[in-house]
Enzyme design. Structure first.
Site, mmCIF file in Angstrom:
data_model
loop_
_atom_site.group_PDB
_atom_site.id
_atom_site.type_symbol
_atom_site.label_atom_id
_atom_site.label_comp_id
_atom_site.label_asym_id
_atom_site.label_seq_id
_atom_site.Cartn_x
_atom_site.Cartn_y
_atom_site.Cartn_z
ATOM 1 N N HIS A 388 25.663 31.040 41.832
ATOM 2 C CA HIS A 388 26.040 32.413 42.164
ATOM 3 C C HIS A 388 27.555 32.618 42.044
ATOM 4 O O HIS A 388 28.019 33.519 41.329
ATOM 5 C CB HIS A 388 25.573 32.718 43.589
ATOM 6 C CG HIS A 388 25.849 34.107 44.056
ATOM 7 N ND1 HIS A 388 24.885 35.080 44.097
ATOM 8 C CD2 HIS A 388 26.987 34.700 44.513
ATOM 9 C CE1 HIS A 388 25.407 36.214 44.545
ATOM 10 N NE2 HIS A 388 26.684 36.004 44.822
ATOM 11 N N GLU A 389 28.311 31.787 42.719
ATOM 12 C CA GLU A 389 29.773 31.970 42.739
ATOM 13 C C GLU A 389 30.407 31.688 41.383
ATOM 14 O O GLU A 389 31.399 32.330 41.010
ATOM 15 C CB GLU A 389 30.406 31.098 43.831
ATOM 16 C CG GLU A 389 29.919 31.393 45.242
ATOM 17 C CD GLU A 389 30.097 32.852 45.663
ATOM 18 O OE1 GLU A 389 30.914 33.572 45.047
ATOM 19 O OE2 GLU A 389 29.395 33.273 46.608
ATOM 20 N N HIS A 392 30.221 34.850 39.337
ATOM 21 C CA HIS A 392 31.363 35.713 39.639
ATOM 22 C C HIS A 392 32.621 35.199 38.932
ATOM 23 O O HIS A 392 33.386 35.977 38.352
ATOM 24 C CB HIS A 392 31.638 35.727 41.144
ATOM 25 C CG HIS A 392 30.697 36.547 41.943
ATOM 26 N ND1 HIS A 392 30.385 37.861 41.637
ATOM 27 C CD2 HIS A 392 29.993 36.268 43.077
ATOM 28 C CE1 HIS A 392 29.544 38.338 42.535
ATOM 29 N NE2 HIS A 392 29.287 37.391 43.420
ATOM 30 N N HIS A 395 32.677 35.823 35.198
ATOM 31 C CA HIS A 395 32.878 37.260 34.995
ATOM 32 C C HIS A 395 34.369 37.591 35.097
ATOM 33 O O HIS A 395 34.937 38.273 34.232
ATOM 34 C CB HIS A 395 32.073 38.028 36.048
ATOM 35 C CG HIS A 395 31.990 39.499 35.810
ATOM 36 N ND1 HIS A 395 31.301 40.342 36.654
ATOM 37 C CD2 HIS A 395 32.501 40.299 34.845
ATOM 38 C CE1 HIS A 395 31.383 41.591 36.204
ATOM 39 N NE2 HIS A 395 32.117 41.592 35.120
#
Length: 598
Positions: A388-389, A392, A395
């Site tokens: 998940h992190e 980010h 991105h």
């Protein structure tokens, strides 16, 4: 013997992020901070000058310089503070940079009024006479499009003076709920006491011990019930504040006012709720399956979080998790996975817990490179948190690498897409290679809970938030009784007839801090739906879909979020992404039932 949590100085350097990539040491930060104080005077030089194309261009360049400087100042101070929250020097550095930022914002208060005062024909001429301004056209247009909602200078000053008061409901709620409320102990079937806090509650209601689950549930909600009128008054104050500010800025309603900042149409919010309503039967089906597999005559709300599938003994060391996530990203191609590897090689990640370290996990998209905070435990949840992190982080990395400074950041509406897309790819990869039925069932149960808690539950929160704002806009009172009645009705709608909606749950609205975030929670649901759609497209279509997706990740805020997502292949103005995601939810329910009944 309990595992000892190490002090920061005892954590090996290979498990720490490279904060020195921002500043070599505190002295270098201090030097940069002192230089940044000069921005206040430099801004003042432009006051009354922005009606000149040349001066406006020079000011936009100055804004870029300030963005870069503050990116480094803030990230260094906050990341160092998060390494060990007990270090007062980093608390002080964080406070000092926040204070300077406020001073700079006050110094630049003239910018928006001066930009709005420029006639359209003059502004069009600016772009011709000063071609460099073309880069900033979207930034400038985004300010000028809100002209109808900008007040006179005197009115703006008065509205600004209400800022501290406007934040009071959130502050009061935080003090009330986080600091002042104390919950009685919960007791398990053997009579052992368990401390109930906001942090421990989730663990307690996941317990296989049903006596403990109910006891923790009662402890939490009976406590809130005893303060029901206080809680209602605080939430009512929050909503009244939003109504006042929306009216003051000449918006039709609070939803329009909130979504205007991120350029998201109101129709997206309503479409999400409608799409979930269209697919309620899948949630009802899941509730029935949970009741069946838990072997319960009556399913209660406190039975919703305990795993349907007993733990499959999934102890996952960090190195194994890293490799599994890396392998799961194979459909994304070499470019994407090279960035993922760079995160490890360049020490973007602070991996393990140490004494005083901030809890939880996050990614901070610093310009030098992202910084990812973890508190990794050898669990499946930690593995998904890593995926998940890093979503980010990649991105942020791609946006910073491919966009000019003024467009390198992205809005919250799209923030959860990249993180959840990584999680979806990881889940699909784990399921694909898992042959053990118990492990597969455990994984599917984990995935189903993400759908339930993110897509259904957050949409229910979004619907409640819309209902209470509409009620206030119509001049109706938000009493404790009214709030409980609305909330109970939504729980019945979202969970169906096969679960007992315990009366205690009527007070759940009082423990949800997101209701003070101003129409924030819907973005969890839209982001999740978009990510599921994009991951499915990537797996089915391959290179073309990957190219579109990386283009989206590289776009920052160069266009509005709906346009950017359309470029990646998902249209959030339609119901399709949400409906398709819930279709997958339905398929997974069927598979879990098959695995558990074979």
């Amino acid at each position: 013997m309990a595992e000892r949590i190490p002090n920061r100085c005892d954590v090996p350097s290979e498990y720490k992020w490279a904060i020195e990539d921002i500043y070599a040491d505190d002295a270098a930060w201090e030097s940069s901070f002192q230089n940044a104080k000069g921005f206040v005077e430099r801004i003042a030089e432009f006051k009354g000058q922005l009606s000149s194309a040349k001066k406006l261009y020079e000011y936009m360049i100055l804004e870029d310089k300030m963005t870069v400087t503050f990116d480094s100042l803030v990230n260094y101070a906050q990341r160092k503070n998060d390494e060990d929250t007990a270090r007062s020097e980093y608390q002080d550095m964080t406070a000092r940079v926040e204070k300077l930022y406020v001073e700079i914002s006050e110094a630049a208060a003239f910018v928006t009024p001066e930009l709005l005062a420029i006639p359209d024909e003059n502004m069009w001429g600016f772009y011709k006479t000063c071609p460099g301004l073309e880069l900033y056209r979207r930034v400038i247009d985004n300010i000028r499009r809100k002209r109808a909602h900008i007040l006179s200078e005197a009115e703006e000053r008065l509205l600004a003076l209400t800022g501290e008061m406007a934040g009071s409901p959130d502050t009061i709620y935080s003090m009330f709920s986080d600091a002042d409320l104390k919950f009685p102990d919960a007791y398990d079937k053997d009579g052992n006491a368990h401390q109930v806090t906001h942090g421990s509650y989730t663990t307690l209601v996941k317990s296989p011990d049903r006596v403990l689950r109910k006891s923790a549930f009662d402890s939490m909600y009976h406590t809130y019930e005893s303060f029901r009128n206080t809680a209602a008054a605080v939430l009512s104050s929050q909503v009244k504040t939003l109504v006042f500010r929306a009216k003051a800025r000449k918006y039709d309603n609070t939803l329009q006012a909130a979504l205007d900042g991120t350029e998201v149409p109101e129709s997206v919010y309503h479409s999400l709720i409608e799409a979930v309503h269209d697919n309620m039967e899948y949630m009802y089906k899941y509730v029935r399956l949970r009741k069946k597999l838990l072997g319960l005559d009556e399913l209660h709300v406190y039975d919703l979080y305990t795993p349907i599938v007993p733990d499959a003994d999934m102890k996952i060391p960090f190195e194994e998790a890293w490799q599994e996530v890396y392998e799961s990203l194979a459909p994304m191609g070499d470019e994407y996975r090279e960035i993922f590897k760079k995160g490890m090689k360049q020490h973007w990640i602070d991996i393990y817990e140490n004494v005083g370290k901030r809890s939880g996990a996050y990614s901070a998209g610093a310009r030098v490179h992202p910084f990812v905070l973890l508190n990794y435990k050898d669990t499946l949840e930690s593995e998904f948190t890593l995926a998940h992190e890093m979503g980010h982080a990649i991105h942020s990395y791609l946006s910073n690498e491919n966009q000019p400074i003024c467009y390198s950041d992205y809005v919250i509406f799209v923030a959860e897409v990249a993180s959840t897309c990584n999680e979806s790819l990881l889940m699909q990869s784990l399921l694909k290679k898992t042959t053990d039925k118990k492990r597969r069932a455990y994984l599917i149960n984990y995935f189903l809970e993400q759908f339930r808690t993110t897509l259904y539950r957050q949409t229910m929160f979004a619907e409640f938030e819309l209902m209470i704002n509409r009620k206030a806009e119509n001049g109706e009172s938000l009493t404790a009784d009214a709030l409980c009645e609305m909330y109970r009705g939504l729980n019945k709608l979202y969970y169906g007839e096969d679960i007992i909606i315990d009366s205690e749950l009527d007070m759940e609205w009082a423990r949800i801090p997101h209701f003070y975030y101003n129409y924030y929670v819907y973005q969890y649901s839209t982001g999740f739906s978009a990510a599921i759609a994009l991951s499915e497209r990537i797996l089915k279509e391959g290179a073309g879909a990957v190219k579109d997706y990386i283009g989206f990740l590289s776009s920052g805020s160069s266009a509005d979020p709906i346009t950017l997502l359309k470029g990646a292949g998902v249209d959030m103005t339609s119901k399709k992404p949400v409906s398709d995601a819930l279709g997958l939810f339905n398929t997974l329910i069927d598979e879990l039932e098959g695995l558990m009944t074979d």
